[in-house]
Design an enzyme around this catalytic site. Structure first.
Site, PDB file in Angstrom:
ATOM      1  N   LYS A  70       0.834  -1.223   0.000  1.00  0.00           N
ATOM      2  CA  LYS A  70       0.000   0.000   0.000  1.00  0.00           C
ATOM      3  C   LYS A  70       0.859   1.261   0.000  1.00  0.00           C
ATOM      4  O   LYS A  70       0.593   2.214  -0.739  1.00  0.00           O
ATOM      5  CB  LYS A  70      -0.930   0.005   1.232  1.00  0.00           C
ATOM      6  CG  LYS A  70      -1.878  -1.184   1.267  1.00  0.00           C
ATOM      7  CD  LYS A  70      -2.654  -1.252   2.565  1.00  0.00           C
ATOM      8  CE  LYS A  70      -1.836  -1.599   3.782  1.00  0.00           C
ATOM      9  NZ  LYS A  70      -1.299  -2.960   3.822  1.00  0.00           N
ATOM     10  N   GLY A 113       3.252  -0.901   8.764  1.00  0.00           N
ATOM     11  CA  GLY A 113       4.611  -0.582   8.330  1.00  0.00           C
ATOM     12  C   GLY A 113       4.551  -0.459   6.824  1.00  0.00           C
ATOM     13  O   GLY A 113       4.365  -1.460   6.133  1.00  0.00           O
TER      14      GLY A 113
HETATM   15  P1  GDP Z   1       2.327  -2.194   3.035  1.00  0.00           P
HETATM   16  O1  GDP Z   1       2.242  -2.408   4.507  1.00  0.00           O
HETATM   17  O2  GDP Z   1       1.094  -2.653   2.333  1.00  0.00           O
HETATM   18  O3  GDP Z   1       2.694  -0.795   2.662  1.00  0.00           O
HETATM   19  O4  GDP Z   1       3.498  -3.153   2.529  1.00  0.00           O
HETATM   20  P2  GDP Z   1       4.934  -3.363   3.233  1.00  0.00           P
HETATM   21  O5  GDP Z   1       5.769  -2.184   2.993  1.00  0.00           O
HETATM   22  O6  GDP Z   1       4.776  -3.816   4.633  1.00  0.00           O
HETATM   23  O7  GDP Z   1       5.447  -4.643   2.457  1.00  0.00           O
HETATM   24  C1  GDP Z   1       5.629  -4.629   1.077  1.00  0.00           C
HETATM   25  C2  GDP Z   1       7.081  -5.048   0.817  1.00  0.00           C
HETATM   26  O8  GDP Z   1       7.229  -5.404  -0.544  1.00  0.00           O
HETATM   27  C3  GDP Z   1       8.054  -3.914   1.044  1.00  0.00           C
HETATM   28  O9  GDP Z   1       9.281  -4.460   1.457  1.00  0.00           O
HETATM   29  C4  GDP Z   1       8.183  -3.283  -0.345  1.00  0.00           C
HETATM   30  O10 GDP Z   1       9.405  -2.602  -0.519  1.00  0.00           O
HETATM   31  C5  GDP Z   1       8.109  -4.505  -1.209  1.00  0.00           C
HETATM   32  N1  GDP Z   1       7.496  -4.321  -2.529  1.00  0.00           N
HETATM   33  C6  GDP Z   1       6.458  -3.520  -2.888  1.00  0.00           C
HETATM   34  N2  GDP Z   1       6.116  -3.741  -4.178  1.00  0.00           N
HETATM   35  C7  GDP Z   1       6.949  -4.686  -4.638  1.00  0.00           C
HETATM   36  C8  GDP Z   1       7.067  -5.370  -5.886  1.00  0.00           C
HETATM   37  O11 GDP Z   1       6.313  -5.162  -6.831  1.00  0.00           O
HETATM   38  N3  GDP Z   1       8.062  -6.317  -5.976  1.00  0.00           N
HETATM   39  C9  GDP Z   1       8.889  -6.627  -4.948  1.00  0.00           C
HETATM   40  N4  GDP Z   1       9.805  -7.561  -5.131  1.00  0.00           N
HETATM   41  N5  GDP Z   1       8.805  -6.000  -3.761  1.00  0.00           N
HETATM   42  C10 GDP Z   1       7.838  -5.064  -3.605  1.00  0.00           C
HETATM   43  P1  IMO Z   2       0.252  -2.963   7.222  1.00  0.00           P
HETATM   44  O1  IMO Z   2      -0.504  -1.658   7.255  1.00  0.00           O
HETATM   45  C1  IMO Z   2       0.396  -7.162   8.325  1.00  0.00           C
HETATM   46  C2  IMO Z   2      -1.401  -8.289  12.154  1.00  0.00           C
HETATM   47  C3  IMO Z   2      -0.482  -8.728  13.276  1.00  0.00           C
HETATM   48  C4  IMO Z   2      -1.407  -9.676  14.021  1.00  0.00           C
HETATM   49  C5  IMO Z   2      -2.764  -9.003  13.889  1.00  0.00           C
HETATM   50  C6  IMO Z   2      -3.130  -8.121  15.086  1.00  0.00           C
HETATM   51  O2  IMO Z   2       1.718  -2.793   7.227  1.00  0.00           O
HETATM   52  O3  IMO Z   2      -0.251  -3.841   6.131  1.00  0.00           O
HETATM   53  P2  IMO Z   2      -2.273  -5.814  16.062  1.00  0.00           P
HETATM   54  O4  IMO Z   2      -0.887  -5.279  16.245  1.00  0.00           O
HETATM   55  O5  IMO Z   2      -3.124  -5.013  15.166  1.00  0.00           O
HETATM   56  O6  IMO Z   2      -2.916  -6.122  17.373  1.00  0.00           O
HETATM   57  O7  IMO Z   2      -2.061  -7.240  15.358  1.00  0.00           O
HETATM   58  O8  IMO Z   2      -2.694  -8.186  12.737  1.00  0.00           O
HETATM   59  N1  IMO Z   2      -1.078  -6.961  11.588  1.00  0.00           N
HETATM   60  C7  IMO Z   2      -0.524  -6.778  10.381  1.00  0.00           C
HETATM   61  N2  IMO Z   2      -0.085  -7.687   9.474  1.00  0.00           N
HETATM   62  N3  IMO Z   2       0.446  -5.847   8.048  1.00  0.00           N
HETATM   63  C8  IMO Z   2      -0.006  -4.941   8.939  1.00  0.00           C
HETATM   64  O9  IMO Z   2      -0.099  -3.619   8.643  1.00  0.00           O
HETATM   65  C9  IMO Z   2      -0.488  -5.390  10.184  1.00  0.00           C
HETATM   66  N4  IMO Z   2      -0.991  -4.772  11.285  1.00  0.00           N
HETATM   67  C10 IMO Z   2      -1.355  -5.745  12.123  1.00  0.00           C
HETATM   68  O10 IMO Z   2       0.652  -9.372  12.786  1.00  0.00           O
HETATM   69  O11 IMO Z   2      -1.468 -10.909  13.351  1.00  0.00           O
HETATM   70 MG    MG Z   3       3.276  -3.395   6.053  1.00  0.00          MG
END
Ligand code: GDP
Ligand code: IMO
Ligand code: MG
Length: 429
Positions: A16, A40
């Site tokens: 996202k 995160g």
């Molecule tokens: P969010 O929480 O939905 O914003 O996603 P996160 O940042 O937690 O996790 C997504 C992970 O995938 C991060 O490490 C990004 O840098 C990585 N990422 C995002 N888009 C791509 C993609 O198209 N390919 C690869 N290989 N990594 C990606």
């Molecule tokens: P983003 O925005 C993935 C998961 C935790 C746990 C459950 C409850 O980066 O996609 P909490 O801390 O809310 O009490 O945890 O939800 N969880 C996530 N998993 N991405 C997240 O956020 C998460 N935020 C919470 O691992 O299973």
């Molecule tokens: Mg995340």
């Protein structure tokens, strides 16, 4: 104008942050509407990597305003760590960051409570990020919470002490000894000290009535994008309860989390990975425990952005995606991380669930049902790097087939493909 929405269709971490950053130049305002520092969101550009927890992912574009909406819960310590990290990189978030007065505060004792309650659950634990999310939302709905708008109150300290003491009673009752317990490496007293320092610093930020501000923006022709946190399968009502987070992560959450009426919701963009991941406990029908799972984890760098925990990996789950699309009213799809499939000769997709040889016609109430079996369709992999792809017309034929199959099954277009973590590794139709 209307509020467009970007949110996750799986168990979070769909990418996202990356896509909100890519979309930001098209919007005047980016707004987070729920969740807190359990999120995160990773953004990578010009060789730099940032992980945001509370601040919206539009912050890297100084001309765009970023609002932390009333539905978000804020840990001031974590917020200021984020601000300091951005400042160290030459970004000045105070300029374009706004905080809704009605957003609730996460107290240090909310974090202790989170740990105490998780320990008490033993093997049935949720696998929470331990950022105090469940306890802080519990206090919000229990009408005990403290809001950002209360910080200037003369009675703020009394409000704090009263709530903290209530928490201490529960913690004591649970038999949780926190004398040596660390919160992000700090003992409780040290964390609490930092918390008060950060509370003082919040006074220098722009604190606003988010709902009034946003409705005025829309009235004046400004475009707004709402940024989801977590994902639909972690929604407190519709996710794999009780293994969920404590907020409404779906489109409906935008109205309550920002103070905009349903008729002001515009397009919802649904993000999903070409496979599935989940961090923490709970059912995951297409989870892989073999070499393919390891390949996804390593190739996709599937380690939590907030906690560093290894993410559980599995095949794409179409029944779950269909359910998520129904709940969110998705307008268009965004598929992430198909590049991770490059070394896979064959790729599986779960097309249905079956129980005792019968195909399920709707998404099951109990995803943990041991008799539930995914039905897979196998597709040929593309075995080619996607590095050179800059347009949809560049993608290998097998990848095109994978996309077309998903579009047909979900009855929606995939308009954006992300083929790498960097901002520029994004193909748009
Ligand atoms: P969010 O929480 O939905 O914003 O996603 P996160 O940042 O937690 O996790 C997504 C992970 O995938 C991060 O490490 C990004 O840098 C990585 N990422 C995002 N888009 C791509 C993609 O198209 N390919 C690869 N290989 N990594 C990606
Ligand atoms: P983003 O925005 C993935 C998961 C935790 C746990 C459950 C409850 O980066 O996609 P909490 O801390 O809310 O009490 O945890 O939800 N969880 C996530 N998993 N991405 C997240 O956020 C998460 N935020 C919470 O691992 O299973
Ligand atoms: Mg995340």
């Amino acid at each position: 104008m209307k509020v467009d929405v970007i949110l996750g269709l799986q168990w979070g971490d769909e990418g996202k942050g990356k896509i909100v950053d890519v979309f930001t130049p098209r919007y005047d305002v980016i707004a987070r509407f729920q969740g807190g520092p359990n999120a995160g969101h990773t953004i990578i550009f010009d060789g730099k990597k940032f992980v945001l927890h509370t601040i919206p992912s539009g912050i890297f574009h100084p001309q765009t305003l970023n609002i932390i909406g009333n539905g978000v819960i804020i840990d001031p310590v974590i917020l200021f760590r984020e601000i300091d990290n951005l400042r160290a990189a030459g970004i000045n978030p105070e300029k374009n960051l706004l905080i809704a007065r009605r957003s609730h505060l996460i107290l240090p004792t909310h974090r202790l409570l989170d740990s105490a309650l998780e320990s008490a659950k033993g093997s049935a634990k949720i696998g929470s990020t331990l950022k105090g999310i469940g306890p802080a939302y519990t206090d919000k709905y229990g009408r005990n919470g403290i809001r950002v708008g209360n910080i200037p109150d003369e009675t703020f300290m009394d409000q704090y002490r009263q709530l903290r003491n209530l928490h201490f009673e529960v913690i004591r009752h649970a038999g949780f000894d926190f004398s040596a317990h660390k919160l992000d490496g700090l003992l409780f007293e040290d964390y609490e000290r930092q918390w008060f320092e950060a509370i003082e610093k919040i006074k220098s930020l722009k604190v606003i009535d988010g709902e009034v501000f946003l409705n005025n923006c829309l009235d004046n022709g400004k475009s707004v994008l709402a940024e989801g946190a977590q994902g639909t399968l972690l929604d407190v009502d519709f996710g794999s309860y009780p293994f969920v987070t404590s907020s409404n992560t779906i489109t409906a959450g935008v109205c309550a989390g920002l103070g905009v009426s349903p008729h002001r919701i515009g397009k919802t963009y649904g993000i999903f990975k070409a496979y599935c991941t989940r961090v923490g406990s709970g059912p995951f029908p297409t989870e892989l425990f073999d070499e393919d799972g390891d390949k996804l984890r390593t190739g996709g760098n599937e380690f939590g952005s907030t906690t560093g925990r290894p993410r559980r990996c599995g095949w794409l789950d179409l029944p779950a995606l269909k359910y998520a699309i129904m709940l969110n009213g998705v307008y268009s799809l965004i598929m992430m991380k198909a590049d991770v499939f490059t070394p896979f000769p064959a790729i599986k997709i779960c097309t249905d669930y079956q129980r005792e040889n019968e195909i399920l016609q709707s998404f099951p109430f109990n995803l943990s049902d041991e008799k539930l079996q995914p039905v897979y369709r196998e597709m040929t992999g593309w075995n080619t790097s996607l590095d050179r792809c800059v347009d949809f017309s560049d993608i290998p034929a097998e990848f095109d087939e994978y996309i077309k199959f998903i579009e047909k099954e979900l009855d929606l277009p995939i308009d954006i493909l992300s083929v790498g973590p960097d901002r520029i590794q994004t193909l748009q139709r």
